[in-house]
Design an enzyme around this catalytic site. Sequence first.
Site, PDB file in Angstrom:
ATOM      1  N   THR A 134      -4.163  -0.039 -10.583  1.00  0.00           N
ATOM      2  CA  THR A 134      -4.082  -1.480 -10.394  1.00  0.00           C
ATOM      3  C   THR A 134      -4.146  -2.237 -11.715  1.00  0.00           C
ATOM      4  OG1 THR A 134      -5.336  -3.348  -9.481  1.00  0.00           O
ATOM      5  CG2 THR A 134      -6.603  -1.395  -9.985  1.00  0.00           C
ATOM      6  N   ASP A 135      -3.616  -3.451 -11.699  1.00  0.00           N
ATOM      7  CA  ASP A 135      -3.730  -4.304 -12.898  1.00  0.00           C
ATOM      8  C   ASP A 135      -5.173  -4.778 -13.106  1.00  0.00           C
ATOM      9  OD1 ASP A 135      -3.920  -6.131 -10.798  1.00  0.00           O
ATOM     10  OD2 ASP A 135      -2.269  -7.408 -11.469  1.00  0.00           O
ATOM     11  N   GLU A 136      -6.029  -4.624 -12.080  1.00  0.00           N
ATOM     12  CA  GLU A 136      -7.404  -5.138 -12.209  1.00  0.00           C
ATOM     13  C   GLU A 136      -8.213  -4.387 -13.258  1.00  0.00           C
ATOM     14  OE1 GLU A 136      -9.520  -6.377  -8.810  1.00  0.00           O
ATOM     15  OE2 GLU A 136      -7.722  -7.038  -7.766  1.00  0.00           O
ATOM     16  N   TYR A 159     -15.026  -2.367  -7.812  1.00  0.00           N
ATOM     17  CA  TYR A 159     -13.733  -1.767  -7.439  1.00  0.00           C
ATOM     18  C   TYR A 159     -12.925  -1.429  -8.692  1.00  0.00           C
ATOM     19  CZ  TYR A 159      -8.732  -1.811  -6.405  1.00  0.00           C
ATOM     20  OH  TYR A 159      -7.391  -1.506  -6.368  1.00  0.00           O
ATOM     21  N   LYS A 163     -11.601   2.186 -10.328  1.00  0.00           N
ATOM     22  CA  LYS A 163     -10.184   2.503 -10.565  1.00  0.00           C
ATOM     23  C   LYS A 163      -9.974   2.833 -12.046  1.00  0.00           C
ATOM     24  CE  LYS A 163      -7.175   2.415  -8.043  1.00  0.00           C
ATOM     25  NZ  LYS A 163      -6.653   3.467  -7.120  1.00  0.00           N
ATOM     26  N   HIS A 291     -15.167 -13.116 -10.424  1.00  0.00           N
ATOM     27  CA  HIS A 291     -13.776 -13.353  -9.999  1.00  0.00           C
ATOM     28  C   HIS A 291     -12.836 -13.488 -11.199  1.00  0.00           C
ATOM     29  CE1 HIS A 291     -11.223 -15.815  -6.877  1.00  0.00           C
ATOM     30  NE2 HIS A 291     -10.596 -14.733  -7.309  1.00  0.00           N
TER      31      HIS A 291
HETATM   32  P1  NAD Z   1      -5.735   0.281   1.763  1.00  0.00           P
HETATM   33  O1  NAD Z   1      -7.182  -0.065   1.715  1.00  0.00           O
HETATM   34  O2  NAD Z   1      -4.834  -0.479   2.655  1.00  0.00           O
HETATM   35  O3  NAD Z   1      -5.564   1.826   2.145  1.00  0.00           O
HETATM   36  C1  NAD Z   1      -6.384   2.826   1.617  1.00  0.00           C
HETATM   37  C2  NAD Z   1      -6.208   4.066   2.480  1.00  0.00           C
HETATM   38  O4  NAD Z   1      -7.018   5.115   1.916  1.00  0.00           O
HETATM   39  C3  NAD Z   1      -6.664   3.905   3.922  1.00  0.00           C
HETATM   40  O5  NAD Z   1      -5.715   4.441   4.803  1.00  0.00           O
HETATM   41  C4  NAD Z   1      -7.979   4.683   3.988  1.00  0.00           C
HETATM   42  O6  NAD Z   1      -8.252   5.213   5.271  1.00  0.00           O
HETATM   43  C5  NAD Z   1      -7.732   5.766   2.962  1.00  0.00           C
HETATM   44  N1  NAD Z   1      -8.969   6.318   2.408  1.00  0.00           N
HETATM   45  C6  NAD Z   1     -10.048   5.640   1.939  1.00  0.00           C
HETATM   46  N2  NAD Z   1     -11.002   6.491   1.530  1.00  0.00           N
HETATM   47  C7  NAD Z   1     -10.498   7.746   1.710  1.00  0.00           C
HETATM   48  C8  NAD Z   1     -11.002   9.050   1.448  1.00  0.00           C
HETATM   49  N3  NAD Z   1     -12.213   9.234   0.929  1.00  0.00           N
HETATM   50  N4  NAD Z   1     -10.220  10.116   1.757  1.00  0.00           N
HETATM   51  C9  NAD Z   1      -8.987   9.953   2.299  1.00  0.00           C
HETATM   52  N5  NAD Z   1      -8.477   8.720   2.577  1.00  0.00           N
HETATM   53  C10 NAD Z   1      -9.204   7.629   2.275  1.00  0.00           C
HETATM   54  O7  NAD Z   1      -5.243   0.221   0.250  1.00  0.00           O
HETATM   55  P2  NAD Z   1      -3.824  -0.227  -0.342  1.00  0.00           P
HETATM   56  O8  NAD Z   1      -3.822  -1.676  -0.528  1.00  0.00           O
HETATM   57  O9  NAD Z   1      -2.758   0.441   0.425  1.00  0.00           O
HETATM   58  O10 NAD Z   1      -3.944   0.429  -1.791  1.00  0.00           O
HETATM   59  C11 NAD Z   1      -3.494   1.777  -2.016  1.00  0.00           C
HETATM   60  C12 NAD Z   1      -3.697   2.111  -3.479  1.00  0.00           C
HETATM   61  O11 NAD Z   1      -2.983   1.190  -4.290  1.00  0.00           O
HETATM   62  C13 NAD Z   1      -5.147   2.032  -3.939  1.00  0.00           C
HETATM   63  O12 NAD Z   1      -5.380   3.093  -4.827  1.00  0.00           O
HETATM   64  C14 NAD Z   1      -5.239   0.696  -4.659  1.00  0.00           C
HETATM   65  O13 NAD Z   1      -6.222   0.736  -5.653  1.00  0.00           O
HETATM   66  C15 NAD Z   1      -3.851   0.593  -5.243  1.00  0.00           C
HETATM   67  N6  NAD Z   1      -3.320  -0.761  -5.468  1.00  0.00           N
HETATM   68  C16 NAD Z   1      -3.309  -1.684  -4.452  1.00  0.00           C
HETATM   69  C17 NAD Z   1      -2.731  -2.922  -4.678  1.00  0.00           C
HETATM   70  C18 NAD Z   1      -2.670  -3.963  -3.586  1.00  0.00           C
HETATM   71  O14 NAD Z   1      -2.285  -5.103  -3.863  1.00  0.00           O
HETATM   72  N7  NAD Z   1      -2.977  -3.642  -2.348  1.00  0.00           N
HETATM   73  C19 NAD Z   1      -2.185  -3.229  -5.927  1.00  0.00           C
HETATM   74  C20 NAD Z   1      -2.240  -2.270  -6.940  1.00  0.00           C
HETATM   75  C21 NAD Z   1      -2.788  -1.028  -6.687  1.00  0.00           C
HETATM   76  O1  DAU Z   2      -4.232  -6.922  -8.406  1.00  0.00           O
HETATM   77  C1  DAU Z   2      -4.132  -5.783  -7.595  1.00  0.00           C
HETATM   78  C2  DAU Z   2      -5.243  -5.811  -6.578  1.00  0.00           C
HETATM   79  O2  DAU Z   2      -4.881  -6.797  -5.617  1.00  0.00           O
HETATM   80  C3  DAU Z   2      -5.479  -4.465  -5.902  1.00  0.00           C
HETATM   81  O3  DAU Z   2      -5.914  -3.556  -6.871  1.00  0.00           O
HETATM   82  C4  DAU Z   2      -6.527  -4.596  -4.788  1.00  0.00           C
HETATM   83  O4  DAU Z   2      -6.661  -3.376  -4.108  1.00  0.00           O
HETATM   84  C5  DAU Z   2      -6.058  -5.666  -3.816  1.00  0.00           C
HETATM   85  O5  DAU Z   2      -7.045  -5.863  -2.830  1.00  0.00           O
HETATM   86  C6  DAU Z   2      -5.797  -6.983  -4.559  1.00  0.00           C
HETATM   87  O6  DAU Z   2      -7.038  -7.508  -5.095  1.00  0.00           O
HETATM   88  P1  DAU Z   2      -7.371  -9.077  -5.047  1.00  0.00           P
HETATM   89  O7  DAU Z   2      -8.821  -9.243  -5.159  1.00  0.00           O
HETATM   90  O8  DAU Z   2      -6.498  -9.816  -5.997  1.00  0.00           O
HETATM   91  O9  DAU Z   2      -6.834  -9.400  -3.552  1.00  0.00           O
HETATM   92  P2  DAU Z   2      -7.448 -10.297  -2.382  1.00  0.00           P
HETATM   93  O10 DAU Z   2      -6.389 -10.400  -1.334  1.00  0.00           O
HETATM   94  O11 DAU Z   2      -8.799  -9.877  -1.982  1.00  0.00           O
HETATM   95  O12 DAU Z   2      -7.578 -11.723  -3.091  1.00  0.00           O
HETATM   96  C7  DAU Z   2      -6.470 -12.354  -3.698  1.00  0.00           C
HETATM   97  C8  DAU Z   2      -6.981 -13.663  -4.301  1.00  0.00           C
HETATM   98  O13 DAU Z   2      -7.326 -14.549  -3.236  1.00  0.00           O
HETATM   99  C9  DAU Z   2      -8.232 -13.491  -5.151  1.00  0.00           C
HETATM  100  O14 DAU Z   2      -8.180 -14.416  -6.234  1.00  0.00           O
HETATM  101  C10 DAU Z   2      -9.370 -13.884  -4.211  1.00  0.00           C
HETATM  102  C11 DAU Z   2      -8.722 -14.925  -3.309  1.00  0.00           C
HETATM  103  N1  DAU Z   2      -9.225 -15.000  -1.930  1.00  0.00           N
HETATM  104  C12 DAU Z   2      -9.242 -13.855  -1.193  1.00  0.00           C
HETATM  105  C13 DAU Z   2      -9.693 -13.859   0.111  1.00  0.00           C
HETATM  106  C14 DAU Z   2      -9.735 -12.595   0.933  1.00  0.00           C
HETATM  107  C15 DAU Z   2      -9.620 -16.203  -1.386  1.00  0.00           C
HETATM  108  O15 DAU Z   2      -9.567 -17.246  -2.066  1.00  0.00           O
HETATM  109  N2  DAU Z   2     -10.060 -16.219  -0.099  1.00  0.00           N
HETATM  110  C16 DAU Z   2     -10.123 -15.092   0.675  1.00  0.00           C
HETATM  111  O16 DAU Z   2     -10.569 -15.179   1.850  1.00  0.00           O
END
Ligand code: NAD
Ligand code: DAU
Length: 351
Positions: A134-136, A159, A163, A291
């Site tokens: 992730t970019d985080e 988190y 990562k 944040h």
């Molecule tokens: P998600 O939370 O929707 O899905 C995670 C999945 O992993 C779930 O199906 C969960 O059951 C499974 N899981 C959790 N713990 C586990 C374990 N111990 N063993 C096996 N399975 C397990 O997450 P996502 O948003 O699909 O993100 C997927 C990946 O991409 C993550 O590594 C996250 O860090 C990365 N990522 C997400 C975003 C985003 O915006 N969602 C952006 C950049 C990177």
């Molecule tokens: O940047 C990549 C990341 O994006 C991934 O690595 C994470 O897995 C994914 O969850 C996401 O993280 P964020 O924290 O950016 O996503 P989230 O949807 O939780 O929040 C997006 C923005 O919105 C953040 O600035 C917090 C804000 N927010 C979020 C929620 C859930 C609110 O203002 N209100 C809310 O209720």
Amino acid sequence: MKNILITGGAGFIGSNFIRYLLLDERFDGNIVNLDKLTYAGNLMSLRDVAERREGKGYEFVRGDIADYPLVADLFKKHRIDTVVHFAAESHVDRSIHGPADFVRTNIVGTFNLLDAARASWKSPEGKRFHHISTDEVFGSAEAGTAFTEASPYDPSSPYSATKASSDHLVRAYVRTYGMPATISNCSNNYGPYQHPEKLIPLMVLNASEGKELPIYGDGGNVRDWLHVLDHCSAISLILKKGRVGETYNVGGRCEKRNIEIVERICAMIEQRMPGRKCAGLIKHVTDRRGHDRRYAIDSRKIERELGWKPRRSFDQGLAETVDWYLANREWVDAVRSGEYMKWIEKNYSMR
Ligand code: NAD
Ligand code: DAU
């Protein structure tokens, strides 16, 4: 890519990626989807895939990546040559309230997968371990800057710290053991099958139900949005053409303030649900601890080296996403309801 272990394939991005691969007629590999089915994993996201492909090049295994004997057994049994590692605890707010699961899955789980690959792969020939990050990990971006692959790591939440640790482990395995690994650090994804705890689906569903729309702080935090299928195309390209040991940043060049996203969603809901008034639902609430103010990805490396380009505009992608959540109430209700977890416990025992 012949025998692919996909971890976390029942989650948001993993399920989209499995469908993306299986829809490609040129794909002739076998997929093993290893997922623990935590609250975030949902087999309904793959119902169509399971109906068409279960037992025919696609297999689901309920299990934990932190369980080394299980992972080692899967490598052996399925002659795994490729790993695409999505599984993680992914929600920042949950990591603030309970970081332990994040350490276990994101760090120990990644270590297990790397070590099982090391034990099983006698040579790096024809093997690939792709780690989804992730970019985080880079922390907050100053105005006017964007994260490159060389930006220093500076994670703010439990988190992102886990990562970051997992990325370091992957790099250490490349340098120490010659692990044929690649990493991608992607910005915020949106699209179908995202858990309703995340900003976009939460706001779509709450607005459509006339519930409050909680904005953390002043709503001025900026995220760089990318449609999940554009992320999938980036991962697929890295698997095919990415150079071992390299990291690729993936982003949408689409920076938006949170408040702007929520206002857009409100307008779309009002348009689709005549009579519904959303503006009054917006409520500024206490800010998230630690944040990050802004994320911005510089994706010139993957564009230049691999020819990747995102294909969906944010306007088009957001409209499609809003429509998807409104049309897929059955999926939404299943994810939200405890009944779904009871059904999982009954039908899928942990390996
Ligand atoms: P998600 O939370 O929707 O899905 C995670 C999945 O992993 C779930 O199906 C969960 O059951 C499974 N899981 C959790 N713990 C586990 C374990 N111990 N063993 C096996 N399975 C397990 O997450 P996502 O948003 O699909 O993100 C997927 C990946 O991409 C993550 O590594 C996250 O860090 C990365 N990522 C997400 C975003 C985003 O915006 N969602 C952006 C950049 C990177
Ligand atoms: O940047 C990549 C990341 O994006 C991934 O690595 C994470 O897995 C994914 O969850 C996401 O993280 P964020 O924290 O950016 O996503 P989230 O949807 O939780 O929040 C997006 C923005 O919105 C953040 O600035 C917090 C804000 N927010 C979020 C929620 C859930 C609110 O203002 N209100 C809310 O209720």
